[in-house]
Motif scaffolding. Sequence first.
Motif, mmCIF file in Angstrom:
data_model
loop_
_atom_site.group_PDB
_atom_site.id
_atom_site.type_symbol
_atom_site.label_atom_id
_atom_site.label_comp_id
_atom_site.label_asym_id
_atom_site.label_seq_id
_atom_site.Cartn_x
_atom_site.Cartn_y
_atom_site.Cartn_z
ATOM 1 N N HIS A 168 0.322 -31.172 3.922
ATOM 2 C CA HIS A 168 -0.674 -31.773 4.759
ATOM 3 C C HIS A 168 -1.439 -30.659 5.416
ATOM 4 O O HIS A 168 -1.031 -29.496 5.843
ATOM 5 N N GLN A 205 -2.982 -30.084 8.166
ATOM 6 C CA GLN A 205 -2.823 -29.868 9.667
ATOM 7 C C GLN A 205 -1.171 -29.377 9.727
ATOM 8 O O GLN A 205 -0.923 -29.176 11.005
ATOM 9 N N THR A 206 -0.475 -28.929 8.670
ATOM 10 C CA THR A 206 0.721 -28.514 8.908
ATOM 11 C C THR A 206 0.996 -27.437 9.983
ATOM 12 O O THR A 206 1.554 -27.355 10.908
ATOM 13 N N VAL A 208 0.356 -28.280 13.384
ATOM 14 C CA VAL A 208 1.571 -29.315 13.811
ATOM 15 C C VAL A 208 2.426 -28.336 14.581
ATOM 16 O O VAL A 208 3.077 -28.474 15.662
ATOM 17 N N ASN A 224 5.389 -35.308 14.187
ATOM 18 C CA ASN A 224 4.111 -36.206 14.134
ATOM 19 C C ASN A 224 3.104 -35.136 14.091
ATOM 20 O O ASN A 224 3.214 -34.038 14.111
ATOM 21 N N LEU A 225 1.933 -35.902 13.869
ATOM 22 C CA LEU A 225 0.647 -34.901 13.942
ATOM 23 C C LEU A 225 0.554 -34.119 15.272
ATOM 24 O O LEU A 225 -0.325 -33.063 15.384
ATOM 25 N N LEU A 276 5.013 -41.527 10.207
ATOM 26 C CA LEU A 276 4.186 -40.721 11.053
ATOM 27 C C LEU A 276 3.629 -41.132 12.554
ATOM 28 O O LEU A 276 3.472 -40.668 13.374
ATOM 29 N N LEU A 326 5.940 -31.698 8.632
ATOM 30 C CA LEU A 326 5.816 -32.953 8.124
ATOM 31 C C LEU A 326 6.651 -33.199 7.012
ATOM 32 O O LEU A 326 6.328 -32.568 5.899
#
Length: 816
Positions: free
Chosen positions: A514, A516-517, A520, A462-463, A816, A496
Amino acid sequence: MATINLSPLSTSSSSLRMLSSYPTQNTPTLSFYSRFTPSISFSSISVRPLTSIKLKPRSLIIASAVKNISEIESAPFPVTPEEFAAKFPSEAGVYAVFDQNDELQFIGISRNIAASLFTHKKSVPELCGSVKVGVVDEPDRAALTQAWKSWMEEQIQTTGKVPPGNETGNTTWTRQPAKKKPDLRLTPGRHVQLTVPLQELIDKLVKENKVVAFIKGSRSAPMCGFSQRVIAILESQGVDYETLDVLDEEYNYGLRETLKQYSNWPTFPQVFVNGELVGGCDILTSMYEKGELADASSSENPSKSLTIYGVAGIIRLLAGTYVLLITSRKEVGSFLGFPVYRVESMKFLACNEALRYSNSQEKRDEAYFVTLLRIVEATPGLYYSYETDITLNLQRRCKLMEGWMSKPIWKQADPRFVWNKQLLEELIEFKLKLKDSPVTFTLISRRCTRRLGTRMWRRGANLDGDTANFIETEQLLELEGFRCSLLQVRGSIPLLWEQIVDLSYKPRLRVINHEQTPEVVERHFHDLCQRYGEIIAVDLTDKNGDEGQLSAAYSAEMQKLPNVRYVSFDFHHVCGSSNFDNIHVLYDDISEDFEKQGYFLIGSDGNILEEQKGIIRSNCIDCLDRTNVTQSYLAQKSLDIQLRRIGVFSSTESISMFTEDYGKFRTLWAQQGDEISLEYAGTHALKGDLVRYGKQTVAGIIKDGMSALSRYYLNNFHDGIRQDALDLISGRYTVSRHKPSPFQLNSFETLSYLPVASALLLGGLTITSVTIHQAGRNAQQYVTSVVWAGVTAGFVALVKANGRQFCSRPRLCGLL
């Protein structure tokens, strides 16, 4: 025995009795963990060959069915259901019941010995003094019948007569089937105009009858295996029940779709008891195996007290509060000298009656939530201890301040591995109180609850960087005051990504792009480094196909983390299906760093001699089968190093040189892999033979094939509901009257097309085959055959293209 009065929470005055020796102020909070493997004792380990590993016997009264009755030790009948479950096996076999005068009364045969004996004790207690039990190892019908015949022949040869209970016409010990009832009809006929809505007729029906089963087919001729199983269970329990055929379009027209809306349950059969939905075949089978069905369907007033072994937590739904109780437990081993128990059965107890004030939509929602709670009650692999915290590994435990260990157990626990953390919060918040050289080898796995879920509905991270199926496994060795610990972790690839079921055997993997990968991945490994030190990330996925694309994306992100060593090892390419020994290629690559990471060791004087400075993080796609094989191999290597360090082994000796003990070591790891797989995928682990024997066997290949088929069915048609249950119990979804019903937002109506699609597909195949057969005698039929074959092929393509619409999906939370 302490008494807990729940009257402040409930309009009833039910009381709970908890078997505990603790006074009120010291009652421990119970925390559950996903896997505990009992300790095994090595009778001796030295430079000489090892003797056998002593396993704790399950029961002294269990004997092989091939033994004579006279050779088996008798045991007195227990009193409570918990004592039956603890003393007698739930496997198949034969048993001989003796009265108080030690006279043989009955020789029986059963698929569940404990359940049968409990039933006899309830029905004819005056004839149940003691019992002898024989377990049949391979309980097919022929083996069970032969075991029963051998005992009968022995009795006849000894006394010249059959036991009284086995005489022709004697029905004392056998449950007589209820007289067959006709199936109920909901309407006078399809073309008769109803004056009352169909949903009201259903509501009236389930509330006026004790047990109602909505099945496919009739009582005498069920049309599916699940309906047949439900009927068999109800018949075997002697339950007075009613049935309705949801496929009867003449007298039950519209029932199938209306019932789905009424119950908020998408599949059949559906069983209602006392006006409430119990569930389908799986839940009914679980209740039957635990002996709960007879109590639930009893016509007598329910007992106002319940003997329990602990309160695991509280959850609030629309209609109020439910308390989760431990109703049966079994001591399975010890952890650092403290007893550890496995939860055998649990029960949610409703503490109020606010449902009567709810509207129709809230009642339907509550019925679905309660059904999810019943699924939770059947959760396997939960362990707890009253006296110690088993979430903390040995190294962390020893490094904590002394004052920390004096805190309550719930404050000591690592919240990542507390299964019922969300359920405990209310209890904690409001301070609710409730009353030679023996070697021990312990294996314990702790499942993280931050991304809890099922195989296909919880993939990747998840994030926040929490990954699915993240498990910390500790291998603990205790010898003459020495204590050694090795930690390993596993977890889904921390990107993700998703793999949504769509009726195909292996759904396509999709990496979610994404922004923010990178964060993460960094968050995930930063957390690991803070907790464990240096990290070696071992990626066991394939380098081709969808797995290859995911592995490449993982590798690319890992290049951005210079402090983490990433090792790519294509397990299937190197080891194939049977070359287990080739895993040494991986070990040769990481052995230097692995041995530098070390292990944790405490000397006999209590001083810390070694510390583990890092950890191996292994993953495949599911973090199950390939990961099990790899972790067991690394654990074996570390065990050899530890025993050499202590002085038990010479520099040339290893556990693999002692065949019997090595086999039991491998079996222990294989059993742990099965438990982890059951919780995540719903089946036993694949490649179990590689762990047990170092190679695959024919029996293992067949078992893997059956498990693979079971996974396919569960992933496509069952795990959506199971995911909802996990999201509800873990607190990821919170029930509230102030937000819209999730069942209106996330409808499951597409599932209703599955029976239609199946019928059309089978019909097309049938017509095609018939026309092809006729074409052999009449050339004019060829055109018809081709047309029907084309129609069938087109329909198959249509179903495949819309496969996701036919699969079970979670309703409560997103991916997610």
